[in-house]
Design a protein around this motif. Sequence first.
Motif, short mmCIF file in Angstrom:
data_model
loop_
_atom_site.label_atom_id
_atom_site.label_comp_id
_atom_site.label_asym_id
_atom_site.label_seq_id
_atom_site.Cartn_x
_atom_site.Cartn_y
_atom_site.Cartn_z
N UNK A 1 0.85 -1.20 0.00
CA UNK A 1 0.00 0.00 0.00
C UNK A 1 0.88 1.24 0.00
N UNK A 2 0.35 2.30 -0.62
CA UNK A 2 1.09 3.56 -0.72
C UNK A 2 0.21 4.69 -0.19
N UNK A 3 0.87 5.78 0.16
CA UNK A 3 0.15 6.98 0.57
C UNK A 3 0.80 8.20 -0.09
N UNK A 4 0.08 9.28 -0.10
CA UNK A 4 0.57 10.50 -0.75
C UNK A 4 1.81 11.03 -0.04
N UNK A 5 2.78 11.40 -0.83
CA UNK A 5 4.01 11.96 -0.27
C UNK A 5 3.71 13.33 0.33
N UNK A 6 4.06 13.50 1.58
CA UNK A 6 3.76 14.77 2.27
C UNK A 6 4.76 15.87 1.88
N UNK A 7 5.91 15.49 1.36
CA UNK A 7 6.90 16.50 0.98
C UNK A 7 6.46 17.29 -0.25
N UNK A 8 5.92 16.58 -1.25
CA UNK A 8 5.51 17.25 -2.48
C UNK A 8 3.99 17.27 -2.65
N UNK A 9 3.26 16.73 -1.63
CA UNK A 9 1.79 16.68 -1.67
C UNK A 9 1.28 15.93 -2.91
N UNK A 10 2.02 14.89 -3.30
CA UNK A 10 1.57 14.04 -4.39
C UNK A 10 1.89 14.55 -5.78
N UNK A 11 2.54 15.69 -5.91
CA UNK A 11 2.82 16.25 -7.23
C UNK A 11 4.08 15.66 -7.87
N UNK A 12 4.95 15.06 -7.05
CA UNK A 12 6.16 14.47 -7.60
C UNK A 12 7.30 15.44 -7.79
N UNK A 13 7.04 16.71 -7.54
CA UNK A 13 8.10 17.71 -7.67
C UNK A 13 7.91 18.78 -6.60
#
Length: 372
Positions: A155-167
């Motif tokens: 399972x995965x969750x949204x990256x809090x560093x980029x808020x899911x934008x990938x950049x």
Amino acid sequence: MKEDFYEILGVSKSASAAEIKKAYRKKALQYHPDKNPGDAKAEEMFKKSAEAYEVLSDPNKKAKYDQFGHAAFEGGGFGGGGMNMDDIFSQFGDIFGSAFGGGGFSGFGGFGGGGQRRVKGSNLRIRVKLTLEEIANGVEKKVKVRRKIQAEGVTYKTCTTCNGRGQVTKVQNTILGRMQTAATCSVCGGSGQILDGKPGDADAQGLKVSEETVSINIPAGVEEGMQLKVPGKGNDAPGNGIPGDLLVAIETQEHETLKREGDNLHYDLYISISDAILGTSKEIDAVGGKVRIKLEPGIQSGKILRLRGKGVSSLNGYGSGDLLVHVNVWTPKELNKEQKDFFERMQGNENFEPKPEKSDKSFFEKVKDMFS
């Protein structure tokens, strides 16, 4: 029959690179899926335009297309055709500019419309060794590949560093003012997701190694060092990523009697003096099996017999090469008394004196003909 690439983009063959790019951008914006949601015909035109631009924007591919048409890219793995949405936006996303929020669109990757980028998995490389028969006719090879796949239960969750934008966006003060730059998120690697939970057999990215049998269709006419691509059979990417590709490098096995030169094959045939004088028939090797050829009485050493269509099939689909049989009259090094007496009696005999005819070409003329 496939549509002409120039007609798809609406440009002439003499169009410049800038004109081709401008025409593609116009078509891409016209048929963009964000602008035509649920329109299968528009999506198909969007893909066709990208396929046409991929070829016509590359000088080498364009030259091949101008000369051979679509046949230049048939056989798989050699460019042109089969593009999906991820391929299009990974290669040409910059062409859309800000028309769709940075080039991507919802559900297919890029950074457009607030969507997250889809990261592509790493490619795998293997070597496949082929016999001359397999190269001449094409072959389907089944190979076992160890590739990383997403483990069940990950399972995965949204990256809090980029808020899911990938950049991530950085603002810097420079002598020209405040400058804003975007860079790939170092935490999620650009996927916009981070691992939330994984089973014990998965690695830190939620992947595990699995062995899979992959079928590879190898077209006739490939050569040593060529590389084919099997899309989606490389390593999986973490999260909702795109699998990498399997890159197949071609190796060739040397044939015992046949030598390849382009699409043509060469065979050295050695015959005795008596066979050359009296004529005979001989069975020789060919890629489709044995073939029998007839040698006329009085055949000369150095004669080249051409068996049309018995060579290697053309990679571009333009027929097959020829099998060139090089006749070599073998002279014995030792003779018994009876044989020696016979040839001593023949010395000075008119029939044994060399009388080359105008049709008998010299060695240099034969070499010239062979390469023309």
